[in-house]
Design an enzyme around this catalytic site. Structure first.
Site, short mmCIF file in Angstrom:
data_model
loop_
_atom_site.label_atom_id
_atom_site.label_comp_id
_atom_site.label_asym_id
_atom_site.label_seq_id
_atom_site.Cartn_x
_atom_site.Cartn_y
_atom_site.Cartn_z
N ASP A 139 10.11 -28.76 -6.29
CA ASP A 139 11.22 -27.82 -6.14
C ASP A 139 11.97 -28.21 -4.88
OD1 ASP A 139 12.78 -25.27 -5.88
OD2 ASP A 139 11.48 -24.63 -7.50
N SER B 262 5.83 -18.81 -12.93
CA SER B 262 5.27 -18.69 -11.60
C SER B 262 6.21 -19.36 -10.62
CB SER B 262 3.87 -19.31 -11.52
OG SER B 262 3.95 -20.72 -11.65
N LYS B 263 6.03 -19.09 -9.35
CA LYS B 263 6.84 -19.74 -8.32
C LYS B 263 6.11 -19.62 -6.99
CE LYS B 263 10.81 -21.91 -8.46
NZ LYS B 263 11.15 -22.86 -9.54
N GLY B 264 6.27 -20.61 -6.15
CA GLY B 264 5.65 -20.58 -4.84
C GLY B 264 6.62 -21.05 -3.78
#
Length: 698
Positions: free
Chosen positions: A366, A302-304
């Protein structure tokens, strides 16, 4: 009316009040009155709010109220787009409420607000359409925002019906049946058949399809600070591939955010993005890499990412704004995420559910959010989320990746394998390096302290270019360690007396620089190259330097394939620096940072004999460590619930496990590099299998 309004103004904490009414005689104008304390209003700020509502300001009459303070009545005479007074009824309250919401920063001011004067929609309902439009822009930029606004305003009744369908589907108090929702859907389809413009039809149908793809929203959650949608990505019209399983879009007047995940159980970082126009594209690329990186753990990728709508110039104000909008993002996601209470899934309050149980949501640090884990976990605790401080790995009660140096150490397992195959032992044999990053960073700093045999010839970040043509491995190692332990250090802090002859630190803001003969030789710059270069040209040459290792510990994409255009890369800031894979002369590449090479750029480089894996192989140790941390916290959380362990004991036990966790993680990286190396040796024997695979894919 003015007297009553001024009396009411005294109790208004915001210091303003909006009134509206029609003149009964004379020129016949609609009067919009702003009652304001603390001085006059800036007309250049207020009149655009009226114009965005489709109103034309004919006159403005300011009146100062006598007495203490600076109270003014700004009396605007306005007409609608037809040149007529407004048909005031419910519309009067909607218009005044919209002006107040925009003035207070709760709503945005753009031409979509014309729907407030043309339909029965209020500013919150128009806000739903605006959020849908914003999301559509991130999925497909085929039409501009203003063109989409015009389409929704021209077809105002269809737009109104779209909102009513949204409300029927998601308003928990209304609790409309599927039949009621379908009835509205059919009426929208009937109206769309009457739309003569193909573009407007496409725009409105894509909005309808997006509403169909939404499975949850916090639109009816009391006290929400943003509007969030959870969507089943494959059902979104014009969705580019690959499709995430779900995505959450969060929108407010101050920020936008997207969270993409490839599976029901997935993990990955949250970044502050500076790519305001295409941040979803950036996050999608990172999610794809994360999916492969997560092959060493159970969760999918996943990534946001989130962007700021307003970027303060002051550094402290900017930091505060980033933190505030990060919290908005976390709240927007947790508003629509299930919880686990005593092992039972509990749906979030005031949210209608159109998908299955979905309680697993974790985030991580991140770019731009490295220190935000405790912030995210505080939000998790506030919501009573079952993961507690396992919601965001790291933080004060987690594993400090920079202190452990885990991401860099994992990448070095790949680098050591590459060097071993060409007869170099990095712990005993000196070797030359060009690096991307600076010593204050986690991955670059830890990476450049892995072995004292490193001869760092050149390194760059967004501020400086460091050049040391013939470095002394021992002296430079100790100086890099000093910079690493100095908070906020830059290459400009490097002790110049330790730099070899002809080297130095260049400021990237300089108009041009002249490199010495030793520097040109170290970077492999031809004699026929110009004597004066821009810092960008120096970096371009450094990326082509004939060194042993190119170490990427920074942010940006610096290498592409020869047949790729810069626009395909999607990193405009680094276009002047970027080289083709065939131009990279380093013998080995270590990808501690993400997206340093495009995938085709890697193939281009490997085709010349260069040794490289990928970013999601080299830097997978970070996510592997985070997953270990979360799983330990979940496991020990069960003991805490049973009263068998206290939080202090959990924290101590978790830290005791750190050595074992690091050993497990690094062994994963070692095995990945080993298996890939073995597969390279065997791949030539499997041509028939590859041919079969290509036929199946075709």
């Amino acid at each position: 009316d003015d007297v009553l309004a001024l009396e009411a103004l005294e109790s208004e904490p915001e210091g303003y009040l909006v009134g509206i009414g029609n003149e009964r005689e004379g020129e016949r104008l609609t009067r919009v009155k702003l009652y304001k304390t603390s001085g006059k209003v800036d007309l250049s700020a207020f009149i655009p709010i009226l114009e965005a509502l489709g109103l034309r300001a004919v006159e403005e009459i300011p009146t100062q109220v006598l007495g203490e303070g600076k109270t003014y009545i700004h009396d605007f005479g306005v007409l609608d787009s037809r040149g007529a007074v407004l048909d005031l009824g419910k519309e009067a309250d909607n218009v005044s409420a919209t002006i107040s919401a925009v003035w207070q920063g709760e709503a945005e001011s753009d031409s979509l607000n014309r729907l407030v004067t043309l339909t029965d929609l209020d500013w919150r309902q128009v806000g739903i359409l605006r959020a849908l439009r914003k999301y559509r822009m991130r999925v497909s930029s085929r039409y501009t925002e203003e063109y989409r606004n015009d389409a929704m305003v021209d077809q105002a009744q269809v737009s109104s019906a779209l909102v009513h369908m949204f409300e029927a589907k998601f308003d928990p108090d209304r609790a409309a049946t599927d039949e009621e929702v379908d009835e509205i859907r059919q009426s929208i389809h009937a109206s769309l058949r009457e739309v003569t413009s193909l573009d407007q039809d496409n725009i409105l149908r894509s909005l309808l399809g997006t509403i169909e793809a939404i499975v949850r929203t916090n639109a009816y959650v009391a006290g929400r600070t943003s509007l969030s949608f959870k969507l089943r990505s494959a059902k979104v019209p014009e969705m580019p591939k690959p499709y995430p399983l779900f995505e959450i879009f969060v929108h407010s007047s101050h920020m936008e955010a997207i969270h993409l995940r490839g599976g029901m159980v997935a993990r990955g970082g949250i970044r502050w993005s500076d790519r305001k126009e295409d941040y979803r594209t950036e996050v999608l690329g990172l999610m794809k890499a994360q999916k492969v990186k997560n092959a060493v753990i159970v969760p999918d990728g996943s990534k946001g990412g989130f962007i700021l709508r307003r970027t303060p110039a002051n550094v402290d104000e900017l930091k505060a704004e980033v933190s505030t909008q990060y919290v908005t993002f976390m709240r927007g996601m947790l508003d629509i995420t299930d919880n686990l209470v005593d092992g039972t899934v509990v749906h979030p309050p005031q949210v209608r559910i159109h998908d299955g149980d979905d309680p697993y949501l974790v985030v991580a640090a991140d770019k731009g959010t490295a220190t935000f884990s405790d912030t995210a976990n505080a939000v998790s605790e506030e919501y009573g989320f079952w993961l507690g401080d396992a919601f965001a790995s790291g933080g004060s009660q987690g594993y400090d990746h920079k202190e452990l140096g885990i991401t860099a150490r994992g990448a070095w397992e790949s680098v050591k394998r590459h060097f071993r195959e060409i007869g170099i032992d990095v712990m005993t044999d000196p070797f030359t390096v060009v690096g991307i990053g600076d010593m204050s960073g986690d991955v670059f700093g830890n990476g450049m302290l892995y072995t004292p045999q490193i001869k760092l010839v050149c390194a760059f970040d967004h501020r400086h270019v460091f050049i040391d043509p013939d470095p002394d491995p021992s002296a430079s190692f100790h100086e890099r360690r000093r910079l690493f332990t100095t908070p906020g250090s830059t290459w400009d802090d490097y002790d110049r007396s330790l730099i070899s002859a002809g080297g130095g630190v260049l400021d990237r803001s300089a108009k041009s620089v002249t490199l010495s003969a030793p520097a040109r030789a170290a970077l492999g710059i031809d004699d026929d190259a110009p004597a004066d270069m821009t810092p960008a040209e120096v970096i371009n040459r450094a990326l082509q330097a004939p060194v042993d290792l190119l170490w990427n510990g920074g942010i940006g994409t610096y290498v592409k394939a020869a047949d790729e255009g810069h626009t395909e890369v999607g990193d405009r800031a680094n276009d002047p620096l970027r080289v083709n894979g065939q131009q990279v002369r380093a013998r080995v590449v270590g990808e501690g940072g993400n997206l340093g090479f495009t995938q085709r750029g890697r193939i281009d480089y490997a085709g010349t004999g260069g040794r490289i894996n990928t970013d999601f192989i080299d830097n997978s140790a970070g996510v592997d460590t985070s997953d270990h941390e979360v799983n330990i916290k979940i496991l020990l959380g069960l003991a805490i619930q049973r009263g068998e362990l206290k939080m202090d004991g959990r924290n101590a036990l978790q830290q005791e496990c750190a050595g074992d966790v690091v050993a497990h993680v690094l062994y994963d990286n070692y095995q990945q590099a080993q298996i890939l190396s073995q597969e390279v040796e065997l791949s030539a024997q499997r041509i028939e299998a590859y041919d079969d695979l290509m036929q199946q894919l075709e």
